[in-house]
Design a protein around this motif. Structure first.
Motif, mmCIF file in Angstrom:
data_model
loop_
_atom_site.group_PDB
_atom_site.id
_atom_site.type_symbol
_atom_site.label_atom_id
_atom_site.label_comp_id
_atom_site.label_asym_id
_atom_site.label_seq_id
_atom_site.Cartn_x
_atom_site.Cartn_y
_atom_site.Cartn_z
ATOM 1 N N THR A 182 0.848 -1.205 0.000
ATOM 2 C CA THR A 182 0.000 0.000 0.000
ATOM 3 C C THR A 182 0.883 1.254 0.000
ATOM 4 O OG1 THR A 182 -0.167 0.011 2.420
ATOM 5 C CG2 THR A 182 -1.999 -0.986 1.210
ATOM 6 N N GLU A 183 2.007 1.183 0.707
ATOM 7 C CA GLU A 183 2.917 2.331 0.714
ATOM 8 C C GLU A 183 3.416 2.610 -0.709
ATOM 9 O OE1 GLU A 183 4.500 4.120 3.766
ATOM 10 O OE2 GLU A 183 2.419 3.587 4.147
ATOM 11 N N ALA A 184 3.773 1.540 -1.399
ATOM 12 C CA ALA A 184 4.268 1.694 -2.763
ATOM 13 C C ALA A 184 3.155 2.226 -3.668
ATOM 14 C CB ALA A 184 4.793 0.360 -3.289
ATOM 15 N N ALA A 185 1.947 1.692 -3.486
ATOM 16 C CA ALA A 185 0.818 2.145 -4.300
ATOM 17 C C ALA A 185 0.547 3.621 -4.032
ATOM 18 C CB ALA A 185 -0.426 1.317 -3.981
ATOM 19 N N ASP A 186 0.629 4.010 -2.770
ATOM 20 C CA ASP A 186 0.382 5.405 -2.423
ATOM 21 C C ASP A 186 1.410 6.324 -3.067
ATOM 22 O OD1 ASP A 186 -0.645 7.696 -1.027
ATOM 23 O OD2 ASP A 186 1.090 7.520 0.293
ATOM 24 N N ARG A 187 2.667 5.852 -3.093
ATOM 25 C CA ARG A 187 3.713 6.681 -3.710
ATOM 26 C C ARG A 187 3.398 6.942 -5.171
ATOM 27 N NH1 ARG A 187 7.215 4.465 -0.129
ATOM 28 N NH2 ARG A 187 7.700 2.646 -1.397
ATOM 29 N N THR A 188 2.850 5.944 -5.846
ATOM 30 C CA THR A 188 2.520 6.140 -7.263
ATOM 31 C C THR A 188 1.242 6.968 -7.424
ATOM 32 O OG1 THR A 188 2.567 3.747 -7.063
ATOM 33 C CG2 THR A 188 3.165 4.661 -9.190
#
Ligand SMILES: Nc1nc2c(c(=O)[nH]1)N[C@H]1C(S)=C(S)[C@@H](COP(=O)(O)O)O[C@H]1N2
Ligand SMILES: [Mo]
Length: 376
Positions: A182-188
């Motif tokens: 989710t952190e990675a998705a949020d960054r994108t």
């Protein structure tokens, strides 16, 4: 029921997923207890996170996210297991409606948490989605306790053997990986503008409520005093001091503030703003008043009674701000003076301060007072 062999690729995938899930599923009572423990961890870490405003506290938020997503997996197993007991009306007993409500609240709490982390926000009245997440989480406390009353199995009956422990551990690992995802998705999706606290930069969150420095005016519940008259106001310094002080506004701010600091105001409703604050260093005030060696805490009290205290070393470095971005504070932001406590969450930045008290002890009642301040 007749079992037909699966047909086609989709059928085979379905069977493979079902059997993998069956192999991953911990025993029912382990799942139930793991849910109770996970909810407890979430409530405690969620509340504790309100007191963490500096990056050294980031682990609390990580823990909260990873355990939250683990809880989602546990709830998935649980709902799948009990689905027939819910869909068949005949299987209902007097605790079932409560269990259904609990399931809905749990899913809503998890859903709002994930939604917020992915950059979503659908304000309801004055509530951000993060506020809603907190409210739903707190609602789970009485619901889970009540559920345990009706469906309690002693932890001694829990069949936590090696295999069950491994499966539960694997779920925790999966939850942690899901959190990283989710952190990675949020960054994108969102460009990672959130702070480690989950707060987002202001500007677009509350377009209608901005005043003064261009960031939201937020008061805790009902704290809403009339504007304070700068001419009539004085700042009182009291408690363990040689000389009590009553300082008029001009002695405090004069023409321009003595000191400027940059600090981030990070509200637990989920927004933050980085600002340049001007005012007086609290340590300088304490030195003018002659704080005693027994002093351990400094308490800041608003004209409304709202108050917070800080350990004296931290308080010395805090600012009693009269200005923001070079302009005198507006009423909404706490004029004539407000506390600026870097590294603390917004609710601790007392507005409309009129008394600074040097004390030997902290003030546990401040928690209650901030919650009910303004309800008279
Ligand atoms: N006296 C008083 N101080 C207060 C509050 C309040 O309700 N009363 N709200 C707190 C909260 S929750 C936050 S986030 C900040 C908001 O500051 P702002 O309104 O300047 O943005 O003030 C804090 N100080
Ligand atoms: Mo806040």
């Amino acid at each position: 029921m007749s079992k037909r062999p699966p047909r086609g690729a989709i059928g085979r995938i379905r069977v493979a997923v079902a059997s993998a899930l069956r192999r991953a599923e911990p025993p029912p009572r382990v799942v139930d207890w793991a849910i109770a423990v996970a909810v407890a961890v979430e409530v405690v870490s969620g509340l504790y996170s309100f007191t963490r405003g500096a990056p050294s506290g980031a682990w609390v938020f990580w823990l909260h996210s990873a355990v939250g997503l683990t809880l989602a997996g546990l709830v998935g197993f649980k709902l799948y297991r009990v689905r027939r007991r819910v869909t068949a009306r005949a299987a209902w007993d007097r605790f079932t409606p409560l269990s259904v409500l609990q399931a809905i609240v749990t899913l809503a709490a998890l859903g709002t948490g994930v939604f917020w982390v992915l950059g979503g926000n659908v304000p309801v009245l004055a509530w951000t989605t993060l506020n809603l997440h907190v409210g739903l989480g707190l609602l789970l406390v009485p619901l889970v306790l009540w559920h345990l009353r009706g469906r309690f199995h002693s932890p001694r009956d829990v069949d936590l053997d090696r295999r069950a422990a491994l499966r539960t551990g694997a779920l925790l690992v999966a939850g942690t990986l899901a959190w990283r995802a989710t952190e990675a998705a949020d960054r994108t999706l969102d460009g990672a503008t959130r702070r480690f606290t989950g707060s987002k930069p202001t500007g677009d969150l509350y377009e209608t409520e901005t005043e003064g420095g261009g960031f939201p005016v937020t008061s805790w519940v009902a704290d809403d005093p009339d504007p304070v008259d700068r001419e009539a106001w004085t700042l009182s310094v009291r408690g363990l001091v040689e000389d009590e002080l009553d300082l008029p506004y001009d002695d405090l701010a004069g023409d321009a503030p003595e000191r400027e600091v940059e600090a981030t105001l990070d509200c637990t409703s989920g927004w933050y703003t980085h600002q340049r604050w001007g005012g007086v260093r609290v340590g300088d005030l304490l030195d003018s008043a002659g704080a005693s060696d027994d002093a351990r805490y400094v308490r800041f009290t608003s004209v409304t009674g709202y108050r917070w205290s800080l350990p004296i070393e931290e308080a010395r470095d805090a600012l009693l701000a009269t200005h923001v971005r070079g302009e005198p504070l507006s009423h909404g932001h706490g004029a004539p003076a407000r506390l600026v406590a870097p590294g603390r969450r917004g609710f601790q930045w007392v507005k409309w301060v009129e008394t600074v008290e040097v004390r030997e002890r902290g003030d546990p009642m401040q928690w209650l007072v901030t919650l009910i301040s303004g309800f008279e």
